[in-house]
Design a protein around this motif. Structure first.
Motif, PDB file in Angstrom:
ATOM      1  N   MET A 114       0.452  -1.075   0.022  1.00 55.72           N
ATOM      2  CA  MET A 114      -0.321   0.115   0.109  1.00 55.72           C
ATOM      3  C   MET A 114       0.885   1.282  -0.053  1.00 55.72           C
ATOM      4  N   VAL A 115       1.910   1.112   0.735  1.00 54.88           N
ATOM      5  CA  VAL A 115       2.749   2.602   0.931  1.00 54.88           C
ATOM      6  C   VAL A 115       3.622   2.429  -0.980  1.00 54.88           C
ATOM      7  N   ILE A 116       3.776   1.507  -1.061  1.00 54.48           N
ATOM      8  CA  ILE A 116       4.399   1.479  -2.735  1.00 54.48           C
ATOM      9  C   ILE A 116       3.079   1.996  -3.320  1.00 54.48           C
ATOM     10  N   LEU A 117       1.882   1.498  -4.058  1.00 58.48           N
ATOM     11  CA  LEU A 117       0.779   1.980  -4.252  1.00 58.48           C
ATOM     12  C   LEU A 117       0.911   3.854  -4.309  1.00 58.48           C
ATOM     13  N   VAL A 118       0.824   3.631  -2.777  1.00 55.38           N
ATOM     14  CA  VAL A 118       0.412   5.578  -2.389  1.00 55.38           C
ATOM     15  C   VAL A 118       1.218   6.103  -3.307  1.00 55.38           C
ATOM     16  N   LEU A 119       2.617   6.484  -3.073  1.00 54.45           N
ATOM     17  CA  LEU A 119       3.521   7.015  -3.289  1.00 54.45           C
ATOM     18  C   LEU A 119       3.351   7.289  -4.794  1.00 54.45           C
ATOM     19  N   VAL A 120       3.426   5.780  -5.495  1.00 53.63           N
ATOM     20  CA  VAL A 120       3.294   5.888  -6.679  1.00 53.63           C
ATOM     21  C   VAL A 120       1.698   7.068  -6.950  1.00 53.63           C
ATOM     22  N   LEU A 121       0.650   6.238  -6.540  1.00 56.32           N
ATOM     23  CA  LEU A 121      -0.627   7.046  -7.186  1.00 56.32           C
ATOM     24  C   LEU A 121      -0.189   8.972  -6.937  1.00 56.32           C
ATOM     25  N   GLY A 122       0.568   9.317  -5.705  1.00 55.90           N
ATOM     26  CA  GLY A 122       0.878  11.022  -5.755  1.00 55.90           C
ATOM     27  C   GLY A 122       1.937  11.037  -6.876  1.00 55.90           C
ATOM     28  N   PHE A 123       2.790  10.175  -6.978  1.00 54.13           N
ATOM     29  CA  PHE A 123       3.449  10.786  -8.051  1.00 54.13           C
ATOM     30  C   PHE A 123       2.471  10.796  -9.611  1.00 54.13           C
ATOM     31  N   ASN A 124       1.905  10.529  -9.714  1.00 48.86           N
ATOM     32  CA  ASN A 124       1.137   9.799 -11.335  1.00 48.86           C
ATOM     33  C   ASN A 124       0.272  10.931 -11.479  1.00 48.86           C
ATOM     34  N   LEU A 125      -0.690  11.658  -9.771  1.00 46.03           N
ATOM     35  CA  LEU A 125      -1.823  13.022  -9.283  1.00 46.03           C
ATOM     36  C   LEU A 125      -0.766  13.785  -9.818  1.00 46.03           C
ATOM     37  N   ILE A 126       0.348  14.116  -9.857  1.00 47.09           N
ATOM     38  CA  ILE A 126       0.772  15.502  -9.831  1.00 47.09           C
ATOM     39  C   ILE A 126       0.613  15.387 -11.335  1.00 47.09           C
ATOM     40  N   GLY A 127       1.855  14.058 -12.060  1.00 49.99           N
ATOM     41  CA  GLY A 127       2.167  13.938 -13.680  1.00 49.99           C
ATOM     42  C   GLY A 127       0.646  15.067 -14.621  1.00 49.99           C
ATOM     43  N   ASP A 128      -0.163  13.906 -13.923  1.00 50.74           N
ATOM     44  CA  ASP A 128      -1.531  14.159 -15.227  1.00 50.74           C
ATOM     45  C   ASP A 128      -1.733  15.716 -14.837  1.00 50.74           C
ATOM     46  N   ARG A 129      -1.560  15.958 -13.547  1.00 46.79           N
ATOM     47  CA  ARG A 129      -2.165  17.497 -13.890  1.00 46.79           C
ATOM     48  C   ARG A 129      -1.706  18.039 -13.903  1.00 46.79           C
ATOM     49  N   LEU A 130      -0.316  17.939 -14.591  1.00 50.54           N
ATOM     50  CA  LEU A 130       0.741  18.694 -15.109  1.00 50.54           C
ATOM     51  C   LEU A 130       0.735  18.859 -16.586  1.00 50.54           C
ATOM     52  N   ARG A 131      -0.049  18.177 -16.609  1.00 51.08           N
ATOM     53  CA  ARG A 131       0.062  17.197 -18.374  1.00 51.08           C
ATOM     54  C   ARG A 131      -1.464  17.839 -18.524  1.00 51.08           C
ATOM     55  N   ASP A 132      -2.353  18.210 -17.814  1.00 51.52           N
ATOM     56  CA  ASP A 132      -3.941  18.464 -18.452  1.00 51.52           C
ATOM     57  C   ASP A 132      -3.476  20.339 -17.980  1.00 51.52           C
ATOM     58  N   MET A 133      -2.590  20.646 -17.429  1.00 51.60           N
ATOM     59  CA  MET A 133      -2.141  22.073 -17.348  1.00 51.60           C
ATOM     60  C   MET A 133      -1.015  22.947 -18.298  1.00 51.60           C
ATOM     61  N   LEU A 134       0.092  22.190 -18.229  1.00 47.15           N
ATOM     62  CA  LEU A 134       0.781  22.265 -19.600  1.00 47.15           C
ATOM     63  C   LEU A 134       1.097  22.136 -21.059  1.00 47.15           C
ATOM     64  N   ASP A 135       0.010  21.125 -20.872  1.00 45.65           N
ATOM     65  CA  ASP A 135       0.611  20.106 -22.583  1.00 45.65           C
ATOM     66  C   ASP A 135      -0.922  19.354 -22.743  1.00 45.65           C
ATOM     67  N   PRO A 136      -2.057  19.788 -23.088  1.00 45.65           N
ATOM     68  CA  PRO A 136      -2.646  18.871 -22.888  1.00 45.65           C
ATOM     69  C   PRO A 136      -3.022  18.017 -24.318  1.00 45.65           C
ATOM     70  N   LYS A 137      -2.068  18.259 -25.343  1.00 50.74           N
ATOM     71  CA  LYS A 137      -2.416  17.522 -25.921  1.00 50.74           C
ATOM     72  C   LYS A 137      -0.860  16.958 -26.326  1.00 50.74           C
TER      73      LYS A 137
END
Lengths: 315, 278, 324, 326
Positions: free
Chosen positions: B252-275
């Motif tokens: 679970m600890v791995i899952l949550v950490l990876v989730l954290g990075f994915n959440l940030i990455g996804d959001r960054l993509r939506d904001m900076l470069d939606p294409k």
């Protein structure tokens, strides 16, 4: 005509590619580890034993000779002899490879069959509750360690509920036993790649739905179902197909974990065991074999891609 | 940015704030592990083997009676280090190669990209296994094994960004002025490659952590008794039925950490470069 | 005096094919063009898409290397010079693109973009002086000093084109290539930019190669006009001459195709038959002959020269009989 | 003149709800098209002319778009009140549409033959495939596509720009619609090809008797083709009248200024008179008359405060401007 040329070009690139992969493997698994004889001999083996081993493995020859010998013999179909099993590597690999292909392909099929519709639904019902739910699922799917899913599956479906066997292959897939054995590992393997396929289908579908030709299709008076299936999906699948090829590699990597956990007699577990036992010819052979399969699959995917996209420039 | 603006940003970007909070918590855990952990992660206490979560041992104890919670705290150091270092390795070398290939074109491009094809033609985890098999088990070797897989990805990404940036007219305008290639790369190409690389780095850190965990789980990552999440899960496998929490907590600890990075990455993509699509 | 003179300039782009890439043909984008532009003159270059006009503009500035021919700028041939030796040439020449949006680096502030030429040519080493010059330029094109720190996405299309013009003027160039500078702008803004270009041209005695498919715009801004078809100039004359007395069959059709915003002059115009042939394998002899109504057997045999029919009026056509 | 119109758009208003706020794409658009008439809807980019066209066929994606009010009467029935099924019956059969960019409007992975035959199969009760094919070839040939039969199996990318637009028109006309909506049909084409397409549309009216709603930003194109012109600015129709009236004697300041700011091939102009400023942002429109910040005839205290209503000057001539107040 141009298509044939393109295919020929792709086929011809395979030869140098395999050669380069071999070179890489030679560097990695013969040059870098140093004296393999020392590595595989028992820790306190007398020098004579090591010397004999070296002799037997042909390690006293200069590296360049070993290299040429390795490269040429592979093209003759000879992958060397396993230290541990004392058998030709190619003989060991064949059965294992088929088992793995079976597992990975079933996994991939599950992922594609479930993933594409889910992605399409999420895209059509963008921002709805479905979409949110699917997107959250995708996020967890790409974040969860595969071994966690698998151990939990074993715990729940195998140990607590006892519905399915949790280790070994049960025979050919068309038999009931075979199916019962493959279902859990294949589902687990599918789950990680499912997330990727759903996500890509969704985003690709969203792109396509905003294209002008969808507007044209709607302006003809076509039913929404026809617009989605005939006009949108065919375009949206083009990038998905490319990714399916790459995902095959991803699954082939992850099948190591699955095969170890589910005790599946495939090439992944073989690779793992050969690494543990430092059986270098076997490692080299297994990795090369997996790379080959991956290269061929990618080639096939490219050909499908050609069929799907008439615009393709064959350069 | 003003305080208000920062606050505004976080209330509007919930998934991003969740991701950042997750990362902060993990960072704190990693940095202050010695202060936060109730026990020595390597101290064995055979009297309390395999005991479930309790006040004394929040996440229970393992087969040697070691405190799982403390081990997890220490494990954060390893996972975060490996994840970030592997991506940095791929980012620096890979995108460097990609930018050179994309900008120079011609033979340089051909050779570099064909070499990347070679790395790409071996499935990632298999290549990592081969590297570990060659070099042996250690943290630096793991970083290298995972980083090598990131090389071609970063090279391709940066190459394609460079190619698309190169066709932009502002590059041509700059050439028309007489700006030399070096300055064009420095002033224009770098700046405009930055956002796709940033997004991809964040997302790839997530996969790097997962791959590190898989390697350790297979016993080909860090050697025992190191407190590493994947390794802990692997060791707990035998006790799956008796003590499932031993598997659940570190995973679970791995899952949550990876989730954290994915959440940030996804959001960054939506904001900076939606294409962008990965 | 001619500021820039192109002599028989060609630009052929190779097409590669095969397993080991080899050249199987060429796109003859620019195929033997001689053109000169005087100081303080606007030369309009009209052509339909794919005729090679943009390529010609880029070759003239050595943004593309010509395959053949020479380009004299202030009497010096710059066609074969090495890129490192072109710095002083590039300082005196500039380009303005169609798409102002993509010709500004989205991650550079306006100030930084406009000052790039100054930095490149190491002028105004003093920061404050450099900024002063940039502000001066911004005001020259109708923007304000407060725009200095803003980013391109904060501006409208017309303003972005103004910024590009400011950047092009930064080094006091003598020769500017304007490649469709108003085509992507709103109709109501086009006139602003056209007037701005016209005013700046007069103020700084610029020579401009104004490339466009918008024929009315070219008419408004140019002193002389060249018509291009499939990589070649087919007609060249003064502005009022070419619009009053077009001689080449292609020019005639092209000019009459422009829809006039007057509902009372609806004439049945002759349609051009067929499609533009491929520049990879253009028709032999006269390139226009397959589509030409005045085509004679000779037109299919012999390649016409660009010949002078009266002072300053040149036509590349065999069937045209000089009556004057 | 009092003939019942084929299509009448009354006070149409459309908003887009996007993340950053509300876009007032169309706020007050009104015009009518009679049978066999070509109406030009003229305006700059972002003035709401395409959105108006899409609303007629209800092709806007809702959300983000939302039709806020108004009526679109086609043969006396309000299209906005029709069900999805009813409107599908009208699309492609009664009213069809062609778009600005002929490349992106054709599906790249489907053959020309398939795409053109789709509306024929859907809306015409033809007995068999043979007949569908015959009709497809016939319509393509009518649109001037050489060797139409051979080209059925080709994909759009093999066609040139002009041919693609012909294909689009063929597709739109295959069921002899009463109304064709053409959204900037020639903008991405060269002038010589533009001329061919315009001629095609003129013949269409002559031979089939369809009405056409032509959307364009080019007064030249409108002048050459249209009987009536409606000028749009910032989501409103500001002037409506016969082509001759509007272009020869423009009443609204926007029309006047716009006509003065375009270079012309038929007239020598010493100096253009540009309109100051730029097109307003549809998320932040000026109060009162939307043109007032750019208008040289602005009346203090009136134009910036009070929104002008469309007034009828003479029969069939409407202007939305305070200058023509009572």
């Amino acid at each position: 005509m141009r298509m044939k040329k393109y295919i020929l070009k792709r086929l011809l690139w395979i030869v140098p590619l395999i050669f380069l992969v071999q070179t890489l493997l030679f560097l990695l698994l013969t040059v870098i580890p140093g004296d393999i004889a020392v590595l595989i001999a028992t820790p306190n083996a007398p020098p004579e034993t090591i010397e004999a081993l070296r002799e037997e493995l042909g390690l006293e020859r200069p590296l360049i000779v070993q290299y040429i010998d390795y490269v040429t013999s592979v093209f003759r179909g000879d992958l060397g002899k396993s230290f541990i099993f004392r058998l030709p590597v190619s003989e060991i690999l064949v059965g294992r490879l088929i088992n793995s292909l079976e597992l990975v392909t079933v996994g991939m099929m599950i992922a594609v069959v479930a993933g594409i519709p889910l992605g399409v639904i999420a895209a059509i019902k963008r921002d709805s509750l479905y979409d949110r739910f699917i997107c959250t699922g995708v996020l967890f799917g790409i974040s969860v360690p595969l071994f966690f899913i698998e151990l939990m599956t074993i715990l729940i479906f195998g140990l607590y509920l006892g519905w399915f066997p949790v280790s070994q292959r049960g025979g050919p897939i068309w038999t009931v036993e075979g199916l019962r054995h493959i279902i859990l590992p294949a589902l687990c393997l599918a789950s990680i790649c499912l997330a990727m396929i759903v996500r890509l289908t969704r985003s690709s579908m969203l792109d396509v739905l905003s294209e002008d030709y969808i507007l044209t299709a709607r302006s003809k008076g076509l039913k929404e179902r026809v617009v989605i299936v005939t006009h949108a999906l065919k375009n949206a699948l083009i990038p998905v197909v490319t990714v399916i090829g790459l995902q095959y590699g991803f699954l082939f990597g992850n099948t190591v974990v699955t095969e170890v956990i589910f005790d599946w007699p495939g090439i992944g577990r073989l690779t793992y065991e050969s690494i543990i036992m430092r059986d270098f010819p076997l490692i080299r052979g297994a990795v090369l074999c997996i790379a080959l399969v991956f290269i061929v699959i990618n080639l096939l995917v490219d050909l499908i891609y050609l069929r799907l996209d008439p615009r393709i420039e064959y350069d | 940015m003003q305080k208000r603006e920062i606050l505004d940003f976080f209330t509007k970007n919930r998934s991003m704030s969740v991701g950042i909070s997750i990362l902060l918590i993990y960072l704190i855990a990693a940095i202050f592990a010695p202060l936060l952990s109730p026990h020595d992660p390597y101290e064995q206490n055979l009297d309390v083997r395999l005991s479930g979560p309790s006040r004394e041992y929040p996440f229970g104890t393992d087969q040697f009676g070691r405190c799982v919670f403390s081990r997890i705290l220490y494990g954060a150091r390893i996972s975060i280090t490996i994840g970030i270092a592997a991506v940095l390795f791929g980012l620096i070398i890979g995108s460097g190669l990609g930018i050179i290939a994309g900008y120079r074109g011609g033979l340089t491009d051909l050779v570099l990209m064909r070499l990347m094809d070679v790395l790409m033609s071996i499935p990632a985890l298999i290549l990592a296994l081969a590297v570990v098999a060659a070099l042996g088990r250690s943290i630096p070797n793991m970083i290298l094994a995972i980083g090598i897989n990131a090389l071609p990805l970063f090279a391709r990404l940066s190459r394609s960004s460079v190619l698309s940036i190169r066709t932009m007219e502002y590059i041509e305008a700059s050439e028309a002025i007489g700006t030399n290639s070096f300055n064009i790369i420095r002033y224009h190409v770098f700046k405009n490659c930055f956002s796709p690389l940033l997004i991809f780095s964040t997302l790839h850190t997530a996969s790097a952590i997962l791959m590190a965990a898989a390697l350790s789980f297979l016993g080909l990552g860090v050697p025992p008794p190191t407190a590493e999440w994947g390794l802990m899960t692997a060791e707990a496998r035998v006790y799956l039925r008796q003590a499932p929490y031993l598997v659940i907590f570190p995973s679970m600890v791995i899952l949550v950490l990876v989730l954290g990075f994915n959440l940030i990455g996804d959001r960054l993509r939506d904001m900076l470069d939606p294409k962008l699509r990965f | 005096m001619d500021l820039i003179e192109m002599r028989d300039v060609k630009k052929h782009f190779p097409i590669y094919s095969g397993i080991l890439p080899k050249v199987v043909g060429h796109i003859k984008a620019v195929d033997g063009i001689s053109l000169s532009i005087e100081q303080n003159e606007v030369l309009g270059l009209i052509g339909e898409s794919g005729c090679g006009k943009t390529t010609l503009g880029k070759v003239a500035l050595r943004l593309l290397d010509p395959s053949e021919g020479s380009i004299f700028f202030e009497g010096i041939d710059i066609a074969k010079k090495k890129h490192d030796d072109l710095l002083s040439f590039k300082k005196k020449t500039q380009i303005i693109f169609q798409d102002a949006h993509s010709s500004l680096d989205p991650r550079s502030s306006i100030g930084l973009s406009v000052e790039e030429p100054l930095r490149t040519h190491k002028m105004f080493q003093d920061r404050a002086k450099r900024k002063e010059r940039v502000v001066e330029l911004l005001e020259e094109v109708g923007l304000e000093s407060e725009h200095y720190d803003r980013y391109p996405h904060e501006f409208s299309g017309g303003q972005k084109q103004r910024i590009c013009i400011a950047r092009a003027l930064a080094l006091d160039p003598k020769f500017v290539v304007a490649d469709e500078p108003v085509s992507s702008l709103d109709v109501s803004v086009r006139a602003q930019i056209l007037n701005l270009l016209k005013d700046l041209q007069a103020k700084y005695h610029l020579s401009i190669l104004y490339i466009s498919h918008d024929i009315s715009g070219v008419k408004y801004i140019s002193n002389r006009v060249a018509i291009m078809y499939l990589g070649k100039i087919v007609e060249l004359a003064d502005q009022n001459e070419i619009f009053k007395n077009p001689c080449h069959p292609y020019t005639k059709v092209l000019l009459s195709s422009v829809p006039v915003p007057d509902p009372e002059t609806r004439e049945e115009v002759k349609l051009l038959k067929g499609e533009v042939p491929s520049p990879i394998d253009p028709p032999k002899a006269c390139r226009f002959h397959p589509r030409c109504d005045c085509c004679t057997p000779e037109c299919k045999e012999r390649e016409p020269e660009l010949r002078r029919i009266k002072k300053g009026h040149f036509v590349r056509c065999l069937s045209f009989k000089d009556l004057g | 003149m009092d003939e019942k119109p084929l299509l009448e758009v009354k006070n149409l208003s459309v908003n887009f709800y996007i993340r950053h706020g509300v876009v007032n794409a169309v706020t007050d658009a009104s015009f009518k098209i009679r049978k066999n008439e070509i109406l030009g809807l003229v305006g700059e980019s972002g003035c709401g002319k395409s959105v108006t066209a899409l609303s007629i066929l209800r092709l806007l994606l809702e959300p983000p778009a939302k039709i806020m009010g108004g009526r679109i009467l086609y043969k006396g029935e309000d299209l906005l009140e029709k069900t999805e099924k009813e409107i599908r019956e009208i699309r492609g059969k009664e009213i069809s549409m062609i778009f600005q960019n002929p490349l992106s409007s054709l599906n790249p992975v489907l053959t020309i033959g398939f795409q053109v035959s789709e509306p024929i199969i859907l809306h015409q009760n033809l007995k068999n495939d043979e007949e569908v094919k015959r009709r497809t070839v016939e319509i393509l040939r009518q649109m001037g596509i050489p060797e139409a039969e051979k080209r059925l199996k080709e994909y759009p990318h093999a066609f040139s720009g002009g041919m693609r637009q012909r294909t689009m028109i063929a597709m739109a006309l295959s069921c002899n619609p009463s109304l064709l909506i053409a959204d900037e049909p020639t903008t991405s084409l060269d002038v010589t090809i533009q001329l061919q397409i315009l001629k095609l549309m003129r013949n269409l009216r002559r031979d089939v008797g369809s009405s056409i709603l032509l959307i364009t930003h080019d007064f030249g194109v409108a002048a050459q083709l249209c009987d009536t012109i409606a000028v749009m600015y910032a989501g409103e129709t500001v002037e409506y009248g016969s082509a001759v009236d509007v272009l020869k004697d423009p009443k609204h300041p926007y029309t006047k200024c716009l006509l003065r700011s375009i270079p012309r091939i038929d007239v020598d102009i010493e100096r253009l008179e540009p309109i100051k400023g730029s097109v307003p942002n549809a998320m932040n429109l000026p109060d009162g008359c939307r043109f007032h910040p750019r208008c040289p005839y602005m009346i203090e205290d009136t134009c910036e405060k009070i929104k002008p209503e469309a007034r009828q000057l003479t029969e069939g001539r409407l202007v939305r401007c305070h200058l023509y107040g009572r």
